[in-house]
Design a protein around this motif. Structure first.
Motif, PDB file in Angstrom:
ATOM      1  N   ASP A 143       0.831  -1.216   0.000  1.00  0.00           N
ATOM      2  CA  ASP A 143       0.000   0.000   0.000  1.00  0.00           C
ATOM      3  C   ASP A 143       0.866   1.267   0.000  1.00  0.00           C
ATOM      4  N   ASP A 144       2.052   1.181   0.623  1.00  0.00           N
ATOM      5  CA  ASP A 144       2.972   2.336   0.656  1.00  0.00           C
ATOM      6  C   ASP A 144       3.785   2.478  -0.633  1.00  0.00           C
ATOM      7  N   GLY A 145       3.626   1.548  -1.576  1.00  0.00           N
ATOM      8  CA  GLY A 145       4.295   1.672  -2.876  1.00  0.00           C
ATOM      9  C   GLY A 145       5.697   1.099  -2.930  1.00  0.00           C
ATOM     10  N   LEU A 146       6.071   0.269  -1.932  1.00  0.00           N
ATOM     11  CA  LEU A 146       7.450  -0.235  -1.870  1.00  0.00           C
ATOM     12  C   LEU A 146       7.853  -1.016  -3.124  1.00  0.00           C
ATOM     13  N   ILE A 147       6.899  -1.723  -3.746  1.00  0.00           N
ATOM     14  CA  ILE A 147       7.236  -2.488  -4.964  1.00  0.00           C
ATOM     15  C   ILE A 147       6.549  -1.890  -6.200  1.00  0.00           C
ATOM     16  N   PRO A 150       1.471  -3.479  -8.159  1.00  0.00           N
ATOM     17  CA  PRO A 150       1.566  -4.944  -8.222  1.00  0.00           C
ATOM     18  C   PRO A 150       1.156  -5.476  -9.592  1.00  0.00           C
ATOM     19  N   VAL A 151       1.843  -6.524 -10.025  1.00  0.00           N
ATOM     20  CA  VAL A 151       1.597  -7.120 -11.339  1.00  0.00           C
ATOM     21  C   VAL A 151       1.120  -8.569 -11.201  1.00  0.00           C
ATOM     22  N   VAL A 242      -4.269  -7.795 -11.391  1.00  0.00           N
ATOM     23  CA  VAL A 242      -3.126  -8.600 -10.940  1.00  0.00           C
ATOM     24  C   VAL A 242      -3.473 -10.085 -11.095  1.00  0.00           C
ATOM     25  N   LEU A 243      -2.491 -10.889 -11.512  1.00  0.00           N
ATOM     26  CA  LEU A 243      -2.692 -12.332 -11.687  1.00  0.00           C
ATOM     27  C   LEU A 243      -1.946 -13.088 -10.590  1.00  0.00           C
ATOM     28  N   HIS A 259       6.150 -19.131   0.362  1.00  0.00           N
ATOM     29  CA  HIS A 259       4.704 -19.354   0.545  1.00  0.00           C
ATOM     30  C   HIS A 259       3.930 -18.416  -0.385  1.00  0.00           C
ATOM     31  N   VAL A 260       4.284 -17.138  -0.312  1.00  0.00           N
ATOM     32  CA  VAL A 260       3.628 -16.135  -1.161  1.00  0.00           C
ATOM     33  C   VAL A 260       4.687 -15.132  -1.611  1.00  0.00           C
ATOM     34  N   GLU A 261       4.698 -14.809  -2.901  1.00  0.00           N
ATOM     35  CA  GLU A 261       5.527 -13.716  -3.425  1.00  0.00           C
ATOM     36  C   GLU A 261       4.632 -12.768  -4.200  1.00  0.00           C
ATOM     37  N   VAL A 262       4.903 -11.464  -4.076  1.00  0.00           N
ATOM     38  CA  VAL A 262       4.165 -10.484  -4.867  1.00  0.00           C
ATOM     39  C   VAL A 262       5.181  -9.690  -5.685  1.00  0.00           C
TER      40      VAL A 262
END
Ligand SMILES: NC(=O)c1ccc[n+]([C@@H]2O[C@H](COP(=O)([O-])OP(=O)(O)OC[C@H]3O[C@@H](n4cnc5c(N)ncnc54)[C@H](O)[C@@H]3O)[C@@H](O)[C@H]2O)c1
Length: 365
Positions: A143-147, A150-151, A242-243, A259-262
């Motif tokens: 939410d803070d835009g670090l990445i 999201p794609v 996002v997929l 476990h989870v990557e975004v």
């Protein structure tokens, strides 16, 4: 959660099986919750819990569901019984909070939500692990835009099967179970918390064998039937485009996948196990030479299973709790739509919608 000036919510627990111990620990240390009664189809299990806790009554299931001293029914039965217990509690005017999945089918889930709306009572549902510092810190980072925008995301859960450790694992291989409905709620709840609701899915599934062998406890060696796919994989399209790629398996030994990557336009994020409350979030930006930890910035610290129940008890009447029925229904709809896609071989639209629940500020669980 912090101290409250209102009297604690009085909890009646139904289903004194494997997971109940974790809830009993949370109930004992949470000021806003007071356990008053326990019940189980197997009365001896409820008696055992009550015996160890002075002042707690063990009751027949029907009596607990209608007991005037119970405000919220905590439903820790197996998935096939979730809707029946919840509907009976709602009919008696009780709020309900249950283990995942919300129900074995979306039809049952709809019946629960509609009965609760008519009765003016609240519905909450696990998993509440996504309210912990792991998923909540990841959400804040996104939410803070670090990445950046999201794609895509990946979510991977593999195990050789819960029958290796659970003494009564039958329900894991019946409708309402399987890797998708058993473990999928953690991963899809995490993905929806991070990336918003899902609008469509496409999936495929397989089953390595029609019987499994119990590996522990008094029934060790007993063979149990398999009525569901034990490996399910698919792609979720989120409302923003996002997929997310999901792999849920009771047929694989181990994995080194996160476990989870975004993945976002500017970086990638590793999200801790959504079946746990905590864990370290890691990020790697375009110019970072390696992964670096993201300091914990949100979520309930030190939380255990039942924090979602405490959150529900602290939610103002008429407001949806964070681990709420509408959210859990959407998650169940996503999972059931994946099974429909497995059966039909085509993409399936997901019609239900949910808001992302309010973010959890960094606070003690
Ligand atoms: N075991 C775990 O590690 C774990 C972890 C997270 C969530 N869960 C979830 O918790 C729920 C319970 O799992 P569990 O492992 O504790 O199962 P379990 O089989 O060990 O316990 C379930 C208990 O519910 C009772 N029960 C079943 N139907 C009932 C009914 N109609 N009325 C009253 N009692 C009834 C059973 O007698 C049993 O004591 C499931 O939804 C599961 O997905 C389990």
């Amino acid at each position: 959660m912090g101290q409250s000036l209102t009297p604690p919510a009085r909890i009646g627990l139904v289903g004194c099986g494997a997971i109940s111990g974790q809830y009993l620990t949370t109930l004992a240390r949470t000021a806003g919750l007071e356990l008053v009664a326990v019940a189980d189809l197997d009365r001896s299990r409820a008696e055992q819990v009550a015996r160890a806790r002075p002042g707690i009554r063990d009751l027949p299931v029907d009596d607990l569901l209608t007991d005037p001293d119970v405000d919220i029914v905590l439903n820790l039965t197996t998935p096939a019984a979730h809707a029946d217990i919840a509907l009976r509690a709602i009919a008696a005017g009780k709020d309900v909070y249950g283990e995942k999945p919300l129900a074995a089918t979306t039809a049952q889930g709809r019946a629960m939500l509609s009965a609760a709306a008519s009765a003016g009572v609240r519905v909450g549902c696990a998993p509440d692990t996504v309210l912990g510092t792991g998923t909540q810190t990841a959400r804040r980072a996104i939410d803070d835009g670090l990445i950046g925008a999201p794609v895509a995301a990946t979510a991977t859960m593999v195990t050789a099967g819960h029958e290796r450790w659970h003494p009564d694992p039958d329900f894991y291989y019946q409708p309402g179970g399987g890797p998708l409905l058993d473990m999928g709620p953690y991963y899809v709840s995490c993905l929806v918390t991070l990336l918003g609701p899902v609008t469509a899915v496409i999936a495929a599934g397989s089953r390595t064998r029609d019987v499994r062998t119990i590996g522990s406890g008094p029934r060790a060696g007993e063979r149990i039937p398999v009525a569901v796919d034990s490996h399910v994989t698919g792609v979720l399209t989120h409302a923003g485009g996002v997929l997310s790629t999901l792999v849920m398996s009771f047929d694989a030994v181990a994995t080194r996948a996160a476990h989870v990557e975004v993945h976002g336009e500017l970086g990638s994020l590793v999200v801790p196990d959504p079946n746990r409350f905590d864990g370290v979030v890691q990020v790697r930006g375009l110019s970072d030479p390696d992964w670096r930890p993201v300091p914990g910035s949100a979520g309930y610290r030190g939380a255990g299973r039942g924090i979602g129940l405490a959150d529900l008890a602290a939610t103002a009447p008429g407001r949806e709790p964070r681990a709420g029925g509408t959210f859990a229904y959407h998650v169940l709809d996503v999972l059931e739509s994946m099974l429909t896609s497995v059966a039909t071989g085509g993409a399936v639209p997901v019609r239900s919608r949910t808001e992302r629940p309010a973010a959890v500020p960094l606070s003690d669980g």
